[in-house]
Scaffold this motif. Sequence first.
Motif, PDB file in Angstrom:
ATOM      1  N   MET A 145      -9.651   3.170  -0.069  1.00 34.15           N
ATOM      2  CA  MET A 145      -8.800   2.995   1.117  1.00 34.15           C
ATOM      3  C   MET A 145      -8.411   4.366   1.687  1.00 34.15           C
ATOM      4  O   MET A 145      -7.329   4.879   1.434  1.00 34.15           O
TER       5      MET A 145
ATOM      6  N   GLU B 225      -1.190   3.066  -4.085  1.00 35.61           N
ATOM      7  CA  GLU B 225      -0.638   1.884  -4.748  1.00 35.61           C
ATOM      8  C   GLU B 225      -1.783   0.924  -4.997  1.00 35.61           C
ATOM      9  O   GLU B 225      -2.471   0.532  -4.062  1.00 35.61           O
ATOM     10  N   MET B 226      -1.976   0.560  -6.265  1.00 33.00           N
ATOM     11  CA  MET B 226      -3.078  -0.335  -6.620  1.00 33.00           C
ATOM     12  C   MET B 226      -2.979  -1.614  -5.791  1.00 33.00           C
ATOM     13  O   MET B 226      -2.015  -2.358  -5.905  1.00 33.00           O
ATOM     14  N   CYS B 227      -3.977  -1.849  -4.923  1.00 37.31           N
ATOM     15  CA  CYS B 227      -3.848  -2.949  -3.959  1.00 37.31           C
ATOM     16  C   CYS B 227      -5.054  -3.865  -3.970  1.00 37.31           C
ATOM     17  O   CYS B 227      -5.271  -4.623  -3.046  1.00 37.31           O
TER      18      CYS B 227
ATOM     19  N   CYS C 274      -4.701   5.673  -0.398  1.00 39.93           N
ATOM     20  CA  CYS C 274      -3.699   4.695  -0.787  1.00 39.93           C
ATOM     21  C   CYS C 274      -3.292   4.999  -2.234  1.00 39.93           C
ATOM     22  O   CYS C 274      -4.128   5.159  -3.102  1.00 39.93           O
TER      23      CYS C 274
ATOM     24  N   HIS D  12       0.867  -1.177   0.000  1.00 39.76           N
ATOM     25  CA  HIS D  12       0.000   0.000   0.000  1.00 39.76           C
ATOM     26  C   HIS D  12       0.904   1.228   0.000  1.00 39.76           C
ATOM     27  O   HIS D  12       2.120   1.101   0.149  1.00 39.76           O
TER      28      HIS D  12
ATOM     29  N   HIS E 296      -9.154  -0.567  -3.633  1.00 42.12           N
ATOM     30  CA  HIS E 296      -8.010   0.343  -3.498  1.00 42.12           C
ATOM     31  C   HIS E 296      -8.460   1.801  -3.457  1.00 42.12           C
ATOM     32  O   HIS E 296      -7.991   2.594  -2.644  1.00 42.12           O
TER      33      HIS E 296
HETATM   34 CU1  CUA Z   1      -4.056   0.038  -0.425  1.00 45.76          CU
HETATM   35 CU2  CUA Z   1      -4.337   0.795  -2.666  1.00 45.76          CU
END
Ligand code: CUA
Length: 376
Positions: A223, A214-216, A212, A170, A220
Amino acid sequence: MSKFKHFIAVIALTIISTVGLYALFRFFLFRMPAQASREAVPIDQMADFHFMLQAFLFAVIMVIMLYAVYAFRRQPGDDSDGPHTHGHTGLEIIWTVIPTMAVVGFGIYGIVVLTDLLDERPGERTIEVVGQQWSWQFIYPDAGNKIGSELGLLVNEPVLLQMYARDVIHSFWVPEFRVKQDLLPIGNPEDEITYQPLRFTPTLEGTYIVRCAEMCGLQHSQMFATVRVMNQAAYDDWLETTVTGWISVDDIELLPDMSPEERGAFFYTYFGCSGCHALDDTPGLAGPTWQGLYGRERELSDGTTVIADDPYLYESILHPNARIVAGFFANTMPDNFEERFNQFVFGDADQTTNDLIAYIRSLNADEEAGAEAPAP
Ligand code: CUA
């Protein structure tokens, strides 16, 4: 027109275009959010410098090209060949050396700013940040290791965030602070945690949102967590009224002595359920609220209904994709809680799940003591 006049015209047009493009970049296309940290100042200066250089380079290339196309176009009746030109060594050296120096210069400038941002600050407060699909948790070592889903900061006090992730990568990002840092997964739960540090000093009181970067996974984009930058009085008040009510990581040792409901309340925060499941009617969350959930008839996405009793809740916690409540989506809730509960120092998946159900059930009792259960 003489050579000198062309020269003056190109310079004048380049200056006008540079100023115009810079204004376009700076005030219309790439407007920055509020500068809310000390670090935002050197970072914005650097961005500003980039805008200036980009405006100038774009202007100088386009002006010379368009000016040449217009001023030196073929005159009517002129059928002769254009002058024959070869390379120009002096010119080639200039347009190699100057951009090289500019790029290396920017590299050095960037290193100087970055080194400064990573430097330890005197009197910095340490807060632990845990990222997981799809919620944020903040642990306050100097406030009894309380853990909550809100980041409270004191204005003008340097802060060190020590961050890690429970599942995938993340990235902590509050645009107003300008700084950003990835959180890396711990991997094996027995391993020592590798923290990713992030330092900044908030300078503007207000409420911000950490997102966030960062593609999670599926949620995502949802977040988020609230960040409050407060003065001393507001901060003390926040510690008193909000943080006091939070669970403490130290309470893990007390879990065996707690009631199932109390343990469930602990797990609700500890395992990040609070990121997607409200205890009130907050709209827009990724999962259904737990308010008045127990025993209620639920309409499912396949049109059938089910009563939210123990077996249904048990299945929904450990196998969230088995049945989906109408209005929500499959593959939203992580399907890994059985594993995570089993890895947790106390209890197993069975016990942890039942504690959470006991907590959900107890929420109804709280409500009946207050008002009538609200509509879904
Ligand atoms: Cu955690 Cu995107």
